[in-house]
Design a protein around this motif. Structure first.
Motif, PDB file in Angstrom:
ATOM      1  N   ASN A  32     -16.267  45.942 -39.039  1.00 22.12           N
ATOM      2  CA  ASN A  32     -15.728  45.263 -37.869  1.00 22.12           C
ATOM      3  C   ASN A  32     -14.361  45.822 -37.463  1.00 22.12           C
ATOM      4  N   VAL A  33     -13.549  46.124 -38.475  1.00 21.13           N
ATOM      5  CA  VAL A  33     -12.185  46.584 -38.232  1.00 21.13           C
ATOM      6  C   VAL A  33     -11.834  47.636 -39.269  1.00 21.13           C
ATOM      7  N   MET A  34     -11.142  48.652 -38.844  1.00 17.37           N
ATOM      8  CA  MET A  34     -10.509  49.589 -39.777  1.00 17.37           C
ATOM      9  C   MET A  34      -9.084  49.801 -39.304  1.00 17.37           C
ATOM     10  N   GLY A  35      -8.189  49.985 -40.253  1.00 14.71           N
ATOM     11  CA  GLY A  35      -6.806  50.158 -39.852  1.00 14.71           C
ATOM     12  C   GLY A  35      -5.909  50.542 -41.002  1.00 14.71           C
ATOM     13  N   VAL A  48       0.337  48.495 -39.501  1.00 10.37           N
ATOM     14  CA  VAL A  48       0.713  49.660 -38.707  1.00 10.37           C
ATOM     15  C   VAL A  48      -0.135  49.677 -37.442  1.00 10.37           C
ATOM     16  N   GLY A  49      -1.425  49.568 -37.612  1.00 11.53           N
ATOM     17  CA  GLY A  49      -2.327  49.523 -36.476  1.00 11.53           C
ATOM     18  C   GLY A  49      -3.753  49.346 -36.936  1.00 11.53           C
ATOM     19  N   SER A  56     -11.128  48.536 -29.192  1.00 11.36           N
ATOM     20  CA  SER A  56      -9.744  48.187 -28.869  1.00 11.36           C
ATOM     21  C   SER A  56      -8.834  48.445 -30.055  1.00 11.36           C
ATOM     22  N   THR A  57      -7.593  48.793 -29.767  1.00  9.20           N
ATOM     23  CA  THR A  57      -6.615  49.092 -30.808  1.00  9.20           C
ATOM     24  C   THR A  57      -5.451  48.107 -30.734  1.00  9.20           C
ATOM     25  N   ASN A  58      -4.788  47.988 -31.853  1.00 11.24           N
ATOM     26  CA  ASN A  58      -3.624  47.115 -31.965  1.00 11.24           C
ATOM     27  C   ASN A  58      -2.595  47.837 -32.819  1.00 11.24           C
ATOM     28  N   TYR A  59      -1.384  48.008 -32.281  1.00 10.77           N
ATOM     29  CA  TYR A  59      -0.340  48.720 -33.003  1.00 10.77           C
ATOM     30  C   TYR A  59       0.880  47.829 -33.204  1.00 10.77           C
ATOM     31  N   LYS A  64       3.957  52.118 -31.899  1.00 10.39           N
ATOM     32  CA  LYS A  64       3.521  52.413 -30.531  1.00 10.39           C
ATOM     33  C   LYS A  64       4.208  53.661 -29.992  1.00 10.39           C
ATOM     34  N   GLY A  65       3.400  54.520 -29.408  1.00 11.14           N
ATOM     35  CA  GLY A  65       3.924  55.745 -28.823  1.00 11.14           C
ATOM     36  C   GLY A  65       4.096  56.889 -29.805  1.00 11.14           C
TER      37      GLY A  65
END
Length: 121
Positions: A32-35, A48-49, A56-59, A64-65
Motif C-alpha cells: 500500500n505504501v513504501m517510503g 522523509v517521504g 501520490s507522494t508525501n514529503y 521537499k525540492g
C-alpha cells in the motif's frame, strides 16, 4: 513475512547526492505504501517521504525540492534520490512498507535494517 533490504548509504560532502534503494521480498500480496524515515543521533525517527500505491507522494518539509521518491513496482523496489545534501541530513535512513502478505487480513508495517548517510561540511 516481508523483508526490506536497503542499500546506497555512505559518506558524501555537503551539496552532493546519494541514491538509496530498498527492495522488498518475501510473501507479498500487495504493497500500500513504501517510503523512507530517518533517525539522527539523539532524535526521534521522522518521515522523509512516502509513496502510496495510487501514486501520490508525501514529503517532509526538509525534503521537499531536494529529495525524490520513486518506485519500480515490478522489482518491488523504492528509491530515494537525495540532492543538495546538508550536514543536517546525516542520519540512519530506514525503508518502510505497509503491505499485505495475504488477500485477507489487514496490512502490516515493515522496516528495513537502516543505512547510514553521513554528510560532511
Amino acid at each position: 513475512q516481508v523483508q526490506l533490504v536497503e542499500s546506497g548509504g555512505g559518506l558524501v560532502q555537503a551539496g552532493g547526492s546519494l541514491r538509496l534503494s530498498c527492495a522488498a521480498s518475501g510473501t507479498i500480496f500487495s504493497i500500500n505504501v513504501m517510503g523512507w524515515y530517518r533517525q539522527a543521533p539523539g532524535k526521534q525517527r521522522e518521515l522523509v517521504g512516502s509513496l502510496l500505491s495510487i501514486g501520490s507522494t508525501n514529503y517532509a518539509g526538509s525534503a521537499k525540492g531536494r529529495f525524490t521518491i520513486a518506485t519500480d513496482n515490478a522489482k518491488k523496489t523504492v528509491y530515494l534520490q537525495m540532492n543538495s545534501l546538508k550536514p543536517e541530513d546525516t542520519a540512519v535512513y530506514y525503508c518502510y512498507a505497509r503491505a499485505r502478505e495475504l488477500p485477507s487480513g489487514g496490512p502490516n508495517d515493515y522496516w528495513g535494517q537502516g543505512t547510514q548517510v553521513t554528510v560532511s561540511s
